[in-house]
Design an enzyme around this catalytic site. Structure first.
Site, mmCIF file in Angstrom:
data_model
loop_
_atom_site.group_PDB
_atom_site.id
_atom_site.type_symbol
_atom_site.label_atom_id
_atom_site.label_comp_id
_atom_site.label_asym_id
_atom_site.label_seq_id
_atom_site.Cartn_x
_atom_site.Cartn_y
_atom_site.Cartn_z
ATOM 1 N N ARG A 137 1.011 -0.807 -0.005
ATOM 2 C CA ARG A 137 0.082 -0.214 0.042
ATOM 3 C C ARG A 137 1.072 1.191 0.295
ATOM 4 O O ARG A 137 -0.275 2.282 0.159
ATOM 5 C CB ARG A 137 -1.073 -0.022 0.922
ATOM 6 C CG ARG A 137 -2.153 -1.255 0.985
ATOM 7 C CD ARG A 137 -3.024 -0.662 1.814
ATOM 8 N NE ARG A 137 -3.316 0.489 2.941
ATOM 9 C CZ ARG A 137 -2.776 1.017 4.325
ATOM 10 N NH1 ARG A 137 -1.987 0.387 4.569
ATOM 11 N NH2 ARG A 137 -3.236 1.698 4.653
ATOM 12 N N LYS A 138 2.223 1.325 -0.538
ATOM 13 C CA LYS A 138 3.200 2.079 0.317
ATOM 14 C C LYS A 138 3.287 2.638 -1.641
ATOM 15 O O LYS A 138 3.799 2.762 -2.443
ATOM 16 C CB LYS A 138 4.310 1.624 0.343
ATOM 17 C CG LYS A 138 4.547 1.514 1.470
ATOM 18 C CD LYS A 138 6.015 0.848 1.500
ATOM 19 C CE LYS A 138 6.117 0.641 3.405
ATOM 20 N NZ LYS A 138 7.124 -0.080 3.069
ATOM 21 N N THR A 139 1.423 3.348 -1.921
ATOM 22 C CA THR A 139 1.712 4.163 -2.949
ATOM 23 C C THR A 139 1.272 5.854 -3.730
ATOM 24 O O THR A 139 1.044 6.119 -2.163
ATOM 25 C CB THR A 139 0.201 3.207 -4.140
ATOM 26 O OG1 THR A 139 -0.722 3.596 -3.146
ATOM 27 C CG2 THR A 139 0.571 2.132 -3.776
ATOM 28 N N THR A 272 6.214 0.488 -6.368
ATOM 29 C CA THR A 272 6.022 1.677 -6.357
ATOM 30 C C THR A 272 6.725 3.042 -5.999
ATOM 31 O O THR A 272 6.022 3.690 -6.209
ATOM 32 C CB THR A 272 4.293 1.225 -5.598
ATOM 33 O OG1 THR A 272 4.299 0.731 -4.275
ATOM 34 C CG2 THR A 272 3.872 0.520 -6.584
#
Length: 286
Positions: A137-139, A272
């Site tokens: 979820r490191k977006t 990402t």
């Protein structure tokens, strides 16, 4: 390739609407002041750096959402390796429409191609193993759909999309609850009460926590920031009773050695958050 399930028409419409509003607002005045309304032109999307191309389908949707009369001829599909000088597509129609969407299309494709290229490179290190490469979820906020889509195009596997589609109990959840046992019990009670179909993953930091997670019977155990020696012991302890996921501080050079431990997944935030944009440009066809 088929779009991932989270790339819905509704999500695309919202994303494109918000991005155009951010960029254009009351008008693209550079274009409105210099380009005749009825001028028809073409532009080619030029690849200026070797890459795995991504965002082609999105580009066509952007062009046609902005102006349904634009015609897009694609020569290279998403996920295809490209060389410097390749032409990915040609868009034809209103010169105003082409100019007003140019940067939006390029921003998406450059970012997505960078992620797809990096993912493809990392994933190639796992050929011959059963371990799958996951994103995280490191977006970028409001751009997650495109970034995770790019991971899929590059050959990676998407982890949970957000906080809503999987329960992941990380160190703070566990520390706030006092133990893995307590946190998992509460999570299972929540799933039962809400009748939601949610898998439960638990982050572990040492072999004692791995054993506690095994006893708690979760769907996946994350092995966080463990060295390969400890990871091998953890995978042996798990012994196929549930999925395992290596995470934390992983570099490209470590992938094969980590996969040799037998972990089910390796999750990498760098796919990402650290991918470099690929150089692409949209050039007028003279």
């Amino acid at each position: 390739m088929k779009r991932p399930s989270y790339v819905t028409d509704k999500a695309l419409k919202t994303f494109i609407k918000n991005a155009l509003e951010e960029d254009i607002q009351d008008g693209d005045h550079s274009t409105l002041s210099t380009i005749p309304e009825d001028l028809q032109q073409s532009a080619k999307l030029l690849v200026k750096q070797d890459c795995i191309l991504a965002g082609v389908e999105l580009a066509e949707i952007i062009f046609k959402t902005f102006d349904k009369n634009l015609k897009v001829e694609t020569f290279i599909k998403d996920g295809v390796p490209c060389k410097v000088g390749d032409i990915a597509l040609i868009v034809t129609g209103s010169a105003r429409s082409i100019l007003s969407t140019e940067r939006f299309v390029l921003n998406c494709m450059q970012r997505m191609s960078g992620i797809a290229t990096l993912t493809h490179d990392w994933d190639s290190r796992l050929i011959g193993t059963k371990t799958k490469l996951l994103d995280t979820r490191k977006t970028t906020p409001n751009f997650r759909m495109c970034e995770k889509w790019a991971v899929a195009i590059g050959g990676g596997t998407n982890h949970r999309y957000g906080l809503y589609d999987m329960i992941m109990l990380k160190d703070n959840h566990i520390d706030y609850n006092g133990s893995i046992t307590n946190a998992v019990k509460m999570a299972k009670d929540y799933v039962k009460k809400t009748k939601k179909k949610l898998k439960i993953e638990v982050e572990t930091r040492n072999l004692e926590e791995v054993q506690e997670a095994i006893n708690a019977k979760v769907d996946r155990i994350m092995l966080d920031n463990m060295d390969v020696k400890m990871m091998k012991k953890a995978v042996k302890m798990i012994n196929g009773s549930t999925e395992s996921e290596a995470s934390g501080g992983i570099t490209r050079d470590m992938l094969k050695e980590i996969a040799s431990t037998g972990v089910t997944y390796i999750s990498v935030g760098a796919l990402t958050h650290s991918a470099e944009n690929i150089d692409l440009s949209l050039k007028a066809v003279k």
